[in-house]
Design an enzyme around this catalytic site. Sequence first.
Site, PDB file in Angstrom:
ATOM      1  N   ARG A   1      -9.156  62.484 -35.989  1.00  0.00           N
ATOM      2  CA  ARG A   1      -9.467  63.902 -35.909  1.00  0.00           C
ATOM      3  C   ARG A   1      -9.177  64.520 -37.272  1.00  0.00           C
ATOM      4  O   ARG A   1      -8.061  64.470 -37.748  1.00  0.00           O
ATOM      5  CB  ARG A   1      -8.597  64.545 -34.827  1.00  0.00           C
ATOM      6  CG  ARG A   1      -9.060  64.227 -33.389  1.00  0.00           C
ATOM      7  CD  ARG A   1     -10.266  65.086 -33.004  1.00  0.00           C
ATOM      8  NE  ARG A   1      -9.977  66.471 -33.318  1.00  0.00           N
ATOM      9  CZ  ARG A   1      -9.169  67.243 -32.587  1.00  0.00           C
ATOM     10  NH1 ARG A   1      -8.651  66.805 -31.472  1.00  0.00           N
ATOM     11  NH2 ARG A   1      -8.913  68.485 -32.967  1.00  0.00           N
TER      12      ARG A   1
ATOM     13  N   LYS B   1      -4.794  57.700 -28.201  1.00  0.00           N
ATOM     14  CA  LYS B   1      -4.929  58.841 -29.108  1.00  0.00           C
ATOM     15  C   LYS B   1      -3.520  59.270 -29.469  1.00  0.00           C
ATOM     16  O   LYS B   1      -2.723  59.595 -28.583  1.00  0.00           O
ATOM     17  CB  LYS B   1      -5.668  59.987 -28.406  1.00  0.00           C
ATOM     18  CG  LYS B   1      -5.657  61.309 -29.176  1.00  0.00           C
ATOM     19  CD  LYS B   1      -6.410  62.397 -28.405  1.00  0.00           C
ATOM     20  CE  LYS B   1      -6.228  63.782 -29.031  1.00  0.00           C
ATOM     21  NZ  LYS B   1      -6.910  64.829 -28.237  1.00  0.00           N
TER      22      LYS B   1
ATOM     23  N   ASP C   1      -8.794  71.723 -32.967  1.00  0.00           N
ATOM     24  CA  ASP C   1      -9.273  71.465 -31.602  1.00  0.00           C
ATOM     25  C   ASP C   1     -10.517  72.281 -31.275  1.00  0.00           C
ATOM     26  O   ASP C   1     -10.604  73.460 -31.615  1.00  0.00           O
ATOM     27  CB  ASP C   1      -8.200  71.865 -30.579  1.00  0.00           C
ATOM     28  CG  ASP C   1      -7.046  70.885 -30.536  1.00  0.00           C
ATOM     29  OD1 ASP C   1      -7.084  69.853 -31.236  1.00  0.00           O
ATOM     30  OD2 ASP C   1      -6.085  71.171 -29.790  1.00  0.00           O
TER      31      ASP C   1
ATOM     32  N   ASP D   1      -5.246  62.767 -21.661  1.00  0.00           N
ATOM     33  CA  ASP D   1      -4.696  63.452 -22.842  1.00  0.00           C
ATOM     34  C   ASP D   1      -3.245  63.828 -22.523  1.00  0.00           C
ATOM     35  O   ASP D   1      -2.553  63.110 -21.799  1.00  0.00           O
ATOM     36  CB  ASP D   1      -5.592  64.645 -23.233  1.00  0.00           C
ATOM     37  CG  ASP D   1      -5.481  64.983 -24.718  1.00  0.00           C
ATOM     38  OD1 ASP D   1      -4.539  65.706 -25.100  1.00  0.00           O
ATOM     39  OD2 ASP D   1      -6.315  64.498 -25.517  1.00  0.00           O
ATOM     40  N   ASP D   2      -2.783  64.935 -23.063  1.00  0.00           N
ATOM     41  CA  ASP D   2      -1.375  65.323 -22.939  1.00  0.00           C
ATOM     42  C   ASP D   2      -0.996  65.607 -21.470  1.00  0.00           C
ATOM     43  O   ASP D   2      -1.869  65.761 -20.619  1.00  0.00           O
ATOM     44  CB  ASP D   2      -1.128  66.569 -23.809  1.00  0.00           C
ATOM     45  CG  ASP D   2       0.334  66.706 -24.228  1.00  0.00           C
ATOM     46  OD1 ASP D   2       1.194  65.984 -23.681  1.00  0.00           O
ATOM     47  OD2 ASP D   2       0.615  67.547 -25.097  1.00  0.00           O
TER      48      ASP D   2
ATOM     49  N   ASP E   1      -1.323  61.920 -31.264  1.00  0.00           N
ATOM     50  CA  ASP E   1      -1.284  63.281 -31.809  1.00  0.00           C
ATOM     51  C   ASP E   1      -0.133  63.403 -32.817  1.00  0.00           C
ATOM     52  O   ASP E   1       0.619  62.435 -33.024  1.00  0.00           O
ATOM     53  CB  ASP E   1      -1.124  64.270 -30.643  1.00  0.00           C
ATOM     54  CG  ASP E   1      -1.861  65.569 -30.899  1.00  0.00           C
ATOM     55  OD1 ASP E   1      -2.092  65.909 -32.082  1.00  0.00           O
ATOM     56  OD2 ASP E   1      -2.184  66.274 -29.927  1.00  0.00           O
TER      57      ASP E   1
ATOM     58  N   SER F   1      -4.683  61.443 -35.020  1.00  0.00           N
ATOM     59  CA  SER F   1      -4.822  62.876 -35.314  1.00  0.00           C
ATOM     60  C   SER F   1      -4.247  63.226 -36.679  1.00  0.00           C
ATOM     61  O   SER F   1      -4.305  64.391 -37.099  1.00  0.00           O
ATOM     62  CB  SER F   1      -4.117  63.705 -34.228  1.00  0.00           C
ATOM     63  OG  SER F   1      -4.674  63.435 -32.969  1.00  0.00           O
TER      64      SER F   1
END
Length: 418
Positions: free
Chosen positions: A214, A155, A218, A78-79, A157, A189
Amino acid sequence: MHLAVAIFASALVLTLALDNGLMRTPPMGWLAWERYRCDIDCERDPKNCISENLFKDMADRLSEDGWRELGYVYVNIDDCWSSMERDKQGRLQADPKRFPGGIANLARYMHDRGLKLGIYGDMGTHTCGGYPGTNLDQIETDAQTFADWGVDMLKLDGCYSNESVQAEGYPRMSKALNATGRRIAYSCSWPAYQGGLPPKVNYTQLGEICNLWRNYGDIQDSWDSVLSISDWFFKNQDIVGPAAGPGKWNDPDMLIIGNFGLSTDQSRSQMALWAIMAAPLFMSNDLRTISSGARAILQNKAIIRISQDPMGVQGKRLLKDKCGIDVYWRPLSDNGSALVFFSRRNDMPYRYQISLSKLNYTTGLYKMYEVFMGKVGTVEDTSEFTVSVNPSGVVMLYVFPPVKHRQFHGNANRGSHI
Ligand SMILES: *[C@@H]1O[C@H](CO)[C@@H](O)[C@H](O)[C@H]1NC(C)=O
Ligand SMILES: *[C@@H]1O[C@H](CO)[C@@H](O)[C@H](O)[C@H]1NC(C)=O
Ligand SMILES: *[C@@H]1O[C@H](CO)[C@@H](O)[C@H](O)[C@H]1NC(C)=O
Ligand SMILES: *[C@@H]1O[C@H](CO)[C@@H](O)[C@H](O)[C@H]1NC(C)=O
Ligand SMILES: *[C@@H]1O[C@H](CO)[C@@H](O)[C@H](O)[C@H]1NC(C)=O
């Protein structure tokens, strides 16, 4: 409407999904964010910081502890993985201290073990954690970089951007990933930044450009968080449900089973409700130290089979009984179905009496399998049976199609206690 009719109708709906052939059933794997966030302190917290070692550790566990065989194959970054600077050619690069081998090597590590590597980006000037984002003029470069590295999923965002950048950027990234020639699953997202609902969100379009998306905020490590997410999806089930299908899934966010916020019953509830929703099953936990209890829930074969049903129809809430029991249902292939009885009560196990005909099942004898206890029963559609549902817990039944043979009649009239 009878449920058998509903099953038939759903199966006939032909819709377009992102044409990359990926994720015909909800994806399964592991994703760093909820448990590890933006922990970059590898000097003081080497076991848990965002580094190649963390992802290799999880890959080792997935491949050695029975997860991979059950379908948990994605290992997703992820990030906070990247360097604060792009390289001289303007490409994203991994933080050199925390990922000394680079992302291409990490992807190879996954592939050598029959796993896949996911990465994270942001359609905006910066990621949510303040790392370099993907601006409109960098979309093709970043897609090509991920493909060159052998990445299997992205993914994307949406922090630090605006409506017009997102409306242009998300579809363009889909095209750019396709143009690389590498099949890269695409998680958007976008709708979460649009409030999750039409008219701002166009679910038809999402299904054509993303493999999953998404819709909502979160997840956090708490029961309140799991419940509020679940309630949002079922409250809006008539809008979001039809958007899902093979290759295109609503994503209510990670499984937090195995962490600190959920009791055993609440963990079972998250697993059951996520399977009903045909949700992606990305765990965010520590597979090196996970308890055997949490592992048993996450590795429950019957629930995974329900989750991975090839028809790919998202389930729904059938009723919210005033006694505090909700009933959820998902149609499955071969005329099967799944039922979940969920308790919002906080007193004691509640004995809920119901029959399949009250839930509009067609006439006949059914076999039922309780997925946590492994108990089997046979009931006639009109037979009353009782399920005992713990506070914030579930009883989940895998219901098999009507049994035609007469010899089952004897059992049926006894009624069942599941
Ligand atoms: C790209 O899209 C085309 C058609 O939309 C599809 O046939 C092809 O498989 C896609 N390729 C990849 C690598 O996703
Ligand atoms: C959105 O962001 C882009 C890039 O930062 C900027 O050029 C554009 O003016 C912004 N649009 C609006 C409506 O704020
Ligand atoms: C939603 O997207 C679809 C497919 O891209 C498009 O045909 C349709 O016009 C869009 N609907 C709205 C309301 O914009
Ligand atoms: C499913 O139900 C339909 C309609 O009742 C029936 O025609 C079909 O044979 C059933 N299929 C299976 C696999 O039981
Ligand atoms: C069963 O069908 C009736 C009549 O269509 C409907 O009013 C009722 O809400 C349905 N019950 C469930 C649990 O779906």
